[in-house]
Design a protein around this motif. Sequence first.
Motif, short mmCIF file in Angstrom:
data_model
loop_
_atom_site.label_atom_id
_atom_site.label_comp_id
_atom_site.label_asym_id
_atom_site.label_seq_id
_atom_site.Cartn_x
_atom_site.Cartn_y
_atom_site.Cartn_z
N GLU A 159 39.26 11.03 -3.81
CA GLU A 159 38.78 12.36 -3.44
C GLU A 159 37.43 12.62 -4.10
N SER A 160 36.52 13.25 -3.36
CA SER A 160 35.20 13.53 -3.89
C SER A 160 34.61 14.76 -3.20
N ASN A 161 33.53 15.26 -3.78
CA ASN A 161 32.84 16.44 -3.26
C ASN A 161 31.75 15.96 -2.30
N ALA A 189 29.85 9.72 -9.08
CA ALA A 189 30.84 10.34 -9.96
C ALA A 189 30.59 11.83 -10.03
N GLU A 190 31.51 12.55 -10.72
CA GLU A 190 31.39 14.00 -10.80
C GLU A 190 30.52 14.46 -11.96
N GLU A 221 35.06 4.52 -8.69
CA GLU A 221 35.24 5.81 -8.05
C GLU A 221 36.72 6.10 -7.80
N SER A 222 37.00 7.32 -7.38
CA SER A 222 38.35 7.68 -6.93
C SER A 222 38.28 8.18 -5.50
N ARG A 255 27.72 15.32 -3.01
CA ARG A 255 27.12 13.99 -2.87
C ARG A 255 25.93 14.01 -1.92
N HIS A 312 41.31 3.94 -3.34
CA HIS A 312 39.89 3.74 -3.03
C HIS A 312 39.31 2.59 -3.84
N THR A 327 27.59 16.32 -9.98
CA THR A 327 27.20 15.07 -9.30
C THR A 327 26.58 14.12 -10.31
N ARG A 340 31.93 0.58 -6.54
CA ARG A 340 32.79 1.69 -6.16
C ARG A 340 34.21 1.52 -6.70
#
Length: 387
Positions: free
Chosen positions: A266-268, A81-82, A263-264, A272, A243, A222, A260
């Motif tokens: 789009e991610s960084n 996650a962010e 989660e979504s 990660r 996702h 993160t 997961r």
Amino acid sequence: MPIDVDEVRRQTRGLRSVVHFNNAGSSLMPAPVVDTVVGHLRREEDIGGYEAAEEADDRLENVYSSVARLLGARPEEVALAENGSRAWAAAVYSFPFTPRGRLLIGSTEYAGNVLALRQLAEHNDLEIVVLRDDVHGQVDVEHLQLELERGNVAMVALTHVPMANGLVNPAAEVGKRCRAAGVMFVLDACQSVGQVPLDVQALGCDVLAGTGRKFLRGPRGTAFLYVRAALLDRLEPSMLDGHSARPAGSSGFEVRSDARRFESWESNAAGRLGLGRAVDYALDLGLDAVQERVAGLADRLRTELASVRGITVHDRGITRCGIVTFTVAGSDAGGIRRLLADHRINVSVAPRSFPAGTPPEAEMVVRASVHYYNTEAEVQRLVGLLQ
């Protein structure tokens, strides 16, 4: 094996500029973590974001395995996650509450978690019960047991290490009581991960959320979430995308079977990869060795501070961590922080009391949080300035 302090300091480039005692806010990243993040961003610059992610697919997948090893979990029980608050909320908001259930929380809960639980309580007709502290200032497990025996408990939510006061809550004992009562136990480990060993089996938690930026020494933005596999089918995320779920039939959907689902799409990717490198860095050092050095430095700082006239140390608990909180007579916490910043020493401020049961205008304390890369000489420099 003891930590090679000279080597980890050599790999911590930020120490050339500052003395950093704000590790409970955000630690200085080691060079291998920074180089991992920047290296991936360079690949995105050179070949494109999707292409760089595809190239790094195996390494991105290994992040789940690294976090699982850190926690004593399985990779399919891990989501990324962010930030820690979003990771925690993703699981908590997915719980199927029934009206008039009770939520048990500690008195030192993180403010954002309390606000989220208040919203859930309002929307689901729940009661929030704040557990008492014991004589040491940590959560009173006997009060917890009494409330569990009263029944109708939907969830127990606890912050493992509060943002101030230095203690480590007895999470394993809480987990043992919750497991025996068949009650979901959610543990916020954002301040404990990276400074103490964590094993979700020993802790007995159903959900655990952690962040990368604090004692784990990962990048900001993160975090990770652990959800016990046996619980996953009960927790349907409040929001889905391509996702976390997939179409099923003409008008239905099917949620992922692993963690997961939280989660979504789009991610960084760079962040990660940096998180995974930070986890591996901590595992290579050994969390037992990390805890020993951090606790030792913190105890030394408490002792030195307590010897200075006008300084009061406010830490409590049987087991204490790297967070040290204090006040200076005649000076406000913000002023002390600014004074130390003028000498390139980073500390932060925090409320002495907590929002679960106290007003927002509570007294502020100075929070100096040590890490294994700090030294005894840096402790003496801090105390000398305060003298």
